[in-house]
Design a protein around this motif. Sequence first.
Motif, PDB file in Angstrom:
ATOM      1  N   ILE A   8     -22.522   6.121 -11.483  1.00  0.00           N
ATOM      2  CA  ILE A   8     -22.921   7.487 -11.802  1.00  0.00           C
ATOM      3  C   ILE A   8     -21.905   8.099 -12.762  1.00  0.00           C
ATOM      4  N   ALA A   9     -22.394   9.000 -13.597  1.00  0.00           N
ATOM      5  CA  ALA A   9     -21.523   9.753 -14.497  1.00  0.00           C
ATOM      6  C   ALA A   9     -21.454  11.197 -14.016  1.00  0.00           C
ATOM      7  N   ILE A  10     -20.269  11.775 -14.077  1.00  0.00           N
ATOM      8  CA  ILE A  10     -20.071  13.183 -13.759  1.00  0.00           C
ATOM      9  C   ILE A  10     -19.458  13.868 -14.975  1.00  0.00           C
ATOM     10  N   ILE A  11     -20.116  14.928 -15.431  1.00  0.00           N
ATOM     11  CA  ILE A  11     -19.662  15.686 -16.587  1.00  0.00           C
ATOM     12  C   ILE A  11     -19.273  17.084 -16.109  1.00  0.00           C
ATOM     13  N   PRO A  12     -17.982  17.402 -16.055  1.00  0.00           N
ATOM     14  CA  PRO A  12     -17.561  18.736 -15.619  1.00  0.00           C
ATOM     15  C   PRO A  12     -17.631  19.712 -16.785  1.00  0.00           C
ATOM     16  N   ALA A  13     -18.280  20.860 -16.597  1.00  0.00           N
ATOM     17  CA  ALA A  13     -18.481  21.800 -17.705  1.00  0.00           C
ATOM     18  C   ALA A  13     -18.394  23.236 -17.192  1.00  0.00           C
ATOM     19  N   LYS A  95     -20.396  15.051  -2.062  1.00  0.00           N
ATOM     20  CA  LYS A  95     -21.655  15.734  -1.786  1.00  0.00           C
ATOM     21  C   LYS A  95     -22.863  14.986  -2.343  1.00  0.00           C
ATOM     22  N   PHE A  96     -22.700  14.333  -3.498  1.00  0.00           N
ATOM     23  CA  PHE A  96     -23.865  13.750  -4.157  1.00  0.00           C
ATOM     24  C   PHE A  96     -23.717  12.278  -4.551  1.00  0.00           C
ATOM     25  N   GLY A  97     -22.519  11.704  -4.415  1.00  0.00           N
ATOM     26  CA  GLY A  97     -22.323  10.374  -4.970  1.00  0.00           C
ATOM     27  C   GLY A  97     -21.741   9.342  -4.045  1.00  0.00           C
ATOM     28  N   LYS A  98     -21.862   9.538  -2.750  1.00  0.00           N
ATOM     29  CA  LYS A  98     -21.265   8.581  -1.817  1.00  0.00           C
ATOM     30  C   LYS A  98     -21.931   7.218  -1.854  1.00  0.00           C
ATOM     31  N   ASP A  99     -23.176   7.162  -2.370  1.00  0.00           N
ATOM     32  CA  ASP A  99     -23.866   5.877  -2.435  1.00  0.00           C
ATOM     33  C   ASP A  99     -23.534   5.120  -3.707  1.00  0.00           C
ATOM     34  N   ALA A 100     -22.725   5.705  -4.580  1.00  0.00           N
ATOM     35  CA  ALA A 100     -22.344   5.035  -5.834  1.00  0.00           C
ATOM     36  C   ALA A 100     -21.145   4.128  -5.602  1.00  0.00           C
ATOM     37  N   ASP A 101     -21.042   3.109  -6.427  1.00  0.00           N
ATOM     38  CA  ASP A 101     -19.900   2.196  -6.369  1.00  0.00           C
ATOM     39  C   ASP A 101     -18.856   2.544  -7.420  1.00  0.00           C
ATOM     40  N   ILE A 181     -12.730   9.085 -21.405  1.00  0.00           N
ATOM     41  CA  ILE A 181     -13.329   8.239 -20.369  1.00  0.00           C
ATOM     42  C   ILE A 181     -12.356   8.043 -19.210  1.00  0.00           C
ATOM     43  N   TYR A 182     -12.856   8.281 -17.998  1.00  0.00           N
ATOM     44  CA  TYR A 182     -12.114   7.982 -16.766  1.00  0.00           C
ATOM     45  C   TYR A 182     -13.095   7.300 -15.815  1.00  0.00           C
ATOM     46  N   ILE A 183     -12.795   6.083 -15.404  1.00  0.00           N
ATOM     47  CA  ILE A 183     -13.684   5.317 -14.518  1.00  0.00           C
ATOM     48  C   ILE A 183     -12.931   4.975 -13.231  1.00  0.00           C
ATOM     49  N   TYR A 184     -13.629   5.117 -12.088  1.00  0.00           N
ATOM     50  CA  TYR A 184     -12.997   4.855 -10.797  1.00  0.00           C
ATOM     51  C   TYR A 184     -13.908   4.089  -9.854  1.00  0.00           C
ATOM     52  N   ASN A 185     -13.279   3.280  -9.003  1.00  0.00           N
ATOM     53  CA  ASN A 185     -13.944   2.699  -7.853  1.00  0.00           C
ATOM     54  C   ASN A 185     -14.143   3.833  -6.842  1.00  0.00           C
ATOM     55  N   VAL A 186     -15.386   4.162  -6.540  1.00  0.00           N
ATOM     56  CA  VAL A 186     -15.678   5.346  -5.732  1.00  0.00           C
ATOM     57  C   VAL A 186     -15.045   5.256  -4.345  1.00  0.00           C
ATOM     58  N   ARG A 187     -15.234   4.139  -3.681  1.00  0.00           N
ATOM     59  CA  ARG A 187     -14.714   4.002  -2.318  1.00  0.00           C
ATOM     60  C   ARG A 187     -13.197   4.182  -2.303  1.00  0.00           C
ATOM     61  N   GLU A 188     -12.510   3.538  -3.233  1.00  0.00           N
ATOM     62  CA  GLU A 188     -11.053   3.620  -3.269  1.00  0.00           C
ATOM     63  C   GLU A 188     -10.577   5.013  -3.680  1.00  0.00           C
ATOM     64  N   LEU A 189     -11.318   5.664  -4.579  1.00  0.00           N
ATOM     65  CA  LEU A 189     -10.945   7.004  -5.013  1.00  0.00           C
ATOM     66  C   LEU A 189     -11.055   7.998  -3.863  1.00  0.00           C
ATOM     67  N   ILE A 190     -12.161   7.947  -3.133  1.00  0.00           N
ATOM     68  CA  ILE A 190     -12.343   8.859  -2.001  1.00  0.00           C
ATOM     69  C   ILE A 190     -11.285   8.597  -0.931  1.00  0.00           C
ATOM     70  N   GLN A 191     -11.003   7.325  -0.711  1.00  0.00           N
ATOM     71  CA  GLN A 191      -9.995   6.974   0.299  1.00  0.00           C
ATOM     72  C   GLN A 191      -8.609   7.477  -0.118  1.00  0.00           C
ATOM     73  N   ALA A 192      -8.266   7.322  -1.403  1.00  0.00           N
ATOM     74  CA  ALA A 192      -6.954   7.759  -1.884  1.00  0.00           C
ATOM     75  C   ALA A 192      -6.879   9.271  -2.039  1.00  0.00           C
TER      76      ALA A 192
END
Length: 235
Positions: A8-13, A95-101, A181-192
Amino acid sequence: MINGKKVIAIIPARGGSKRLPRKNILSLGNKPLIAWTIEAAKNSKYIDNVFVSTDDQEIADIACEFGANVPELRPSELSSDVAKTQTVLLYVLNKFGKDADIVILLQPTSPFRNEEHIDEALELFIKKGAYSIISVTPCEHPPLWANILPEDDSMKDFIRKNLNSVRSQDLGEFYRLNGAIYIYNVRELIQAGSMENTARTYAYKMESKCSIDIDNQIDFDMAEFFFDKKTQKTN
């Protein structure tokens, strides 16, 4: 998806830019600035869903017009001058992206970062087995020639003594963050709970001409100049 992983992509604006008011929706090349990033994300081979996080209804309406998902207006506590990108990213993910990798954060102020850059960076993420990928670009000048000034503006110790006899071309190539560009492993990011770099954070190198990051009027004028120059070449 890439390698069986949902992206998933997240664009903060945020709507309240002070140095360049309403910068995220200023017109560049006959479309709002944020549209460049939305279109790049939607044209990616790998991104499954594109979210825009904003506190501003006009930005939300424009984002929806260009095909982004805006599930809500961002809470006020995430829209102040002191709100951190990290806090916004983790909020949207929880809230919206827990199912993303994999999550890719794309600032709307980098209009010349395109889908090819996005896809190459995601491929590098998979190849490296990374925690995160961050885009960089070569420094225009070696940062070692920069320093702070004392109150009296004396230049006596401006250049560090061990650098006085060193030629700039002998210093090697320096890189700086370009914000594209900033890319993260979702599970590891949430955990950290942190976007802090680790040993598994790797650089994705981008050319300077693709690395304009619009923060003020001079940046925007430069983007318009390069857009016009590119348009002239293709006509």
